[in-house]
Design a protein around this motif. Structure first.
Motif, PDB file in Angstrom:
ATOM      1  N   VAL A   1       0.939  -1.355   0.056  1.00  0.00           N
ATOM      2  CA  VAL A   1       0.038   0.032  -0.117  1.00  0.00           C
ATOM      3  C   VAL A   1       0.960   1.201   0.062  1.00  0.00           C
TER       4      VAL A   1
ATOM      5  N   HIS B   1       0.910  11.429   4.996  1.00  0.00           N
ATOM      6  CA  HIS B   1       1.443  10.344   4.533  1.00  0.00           C
ATOM      7  C   HIS B   1       2.446   9.921   5.123  1.00  0.00           C
TER       8      HIS B   1
ATOM      9  N   TRP C   1      11.162  -1.922  -0.870  1.00  0.00           N
ATOM     10  CA  TRP C   1      11.332  -3.157  -1.796  1.00  0.00           C
ATOM     11  C   TRP C   1      12.221  -4.027  -1.094  1.00  0.00           C
TER      12      TRP C   1
ATOM     13  N   LEU D   1       3.579   1.896  -1.519  1.00  0.00           N
ATOM     14  CA  LEU D   1       4.265   2.138  -2.819  1.00  0.00           C
ATOM     15  C   LEU D   1       3.679   3.470  -3.550  1.00  0.00           C
ATOM     16  N   PRO D   2       2.325   3.416  -3.553  1.00  0.00           N
ATOM     17  CA  PRO D   2       2.239   4.568  -4.581  1.00  0.00           C
ATOM     18  C   PRO D   2       2.019   6.042  -3.507  1.00  0.00           C
ATOM     19  N   PHE D   3       2.152   5.844  -2.375  1.00  0.00           N
ATOM     20  CA  PHE D   3       2.524   6.738  -1.434  1.00  0.00           C
ATOM     21  C   PHE D   3       3.843   7.251  -1.468  1.00  0.00           C
TER      22      PHE D   3
ATOM     23  N   SER E   1      11.644   4.198  -0.609  1.00  0.00           N
ATOM     24  CA  SER E   1      11.208   3.520  -1.610  1.00  0.00           C
ATOM     25  C   SER E   1      12.198   2.135  -1.813  1.00  0.00           C
TER      26      SER E   1
ATOM     27  N   LYS F   1       5.562   7.929  -4.106  1.00  0.00           N
ATOM     28  CA  LYS F   1       5.563   8.900  -5.331  1.00  0.00           C
ATOM     29  C   LYS F   1       4.910  10.172  -4.924  1.00  0.00           C
ATOM     30  N   LYS F   2       3.996  10.312  -4.058  1.00  0.00           N
ATOM     31  CA  LYS F   2       3.279  11.341  -3.554  1.00  0.00           C
ATOM     32  C   LYS F   2       4.254  12.160  -2.509  1.00  0.00           C
TER      33      LYS F   2
END
Length: 144
Positions: A23, A42, A124, A25-27, A120, A29-30
């Protein structure tokens, strides 16, 4: 019946340990462009996920110990030993990877892009460590 309940708790704690990181992962980028109030929200989500992973990890360890104690395997089983080795590595990694980076977002003069890349990479790396442990527990390979 009790063994199956412990097994269920063990599997559920694995899901709670791994799932929330996907969940995030998209945050990540934000985080690059978020203004301060949204950035704090965030980062709060990141703190929550790390806390959830830690607490579900406690359940995971306790139920894992109970499953070995009650089940057909011993502590000398190779896939259990390998899982423990990766788990210890992931504990050290979790303790050092997320919280220090999250705190640096609030320091003046921080390099946001570097911190976002670090988070990030940490996400991972942690996912890969957890998936390796999951692979050991599901496939139960015998190395020795």
């Amino acid at each position: 019946m009790f063994y199956r309940f412990i097994l269920y708790l063990h599997i559920f704690s694995v899901i709670l340990s791994i799932g929330p990181f996907f969940v995030l992962l998209p945050f990540v980028k934000k985080l690059r462009t978020a203004e301060q109030p949204v950035l704090n929200e965030h980062l709060g989500l990141f703190r929550f996920v790390v806390r959830l992973a830690k607490h579900s990890g406690h359940v995971l360890v306790v139920t894992g110990i109970l499953l070995v104690w009650m089940g057909p395997w011993t502590w000398k089983t190779s896939w259990i030993d390998m899982t423990l080795l990766v788990m210890i590595s992931s504990l050290f990694f979790l303790a050092r990877a997320f919280s220090p980076s999250i705190r640096k977002f609030n320091e003046p003069g921080h390099n946001r892009e570097t911190l976002v890349q670090r988070l990030s990479r940490s996400i991972w790396t942690y996912i890969i460590l957890l998936l390796i442990m999951l692979w050991f527990m599901v496939t139960k390979p015998m190395f020795w």
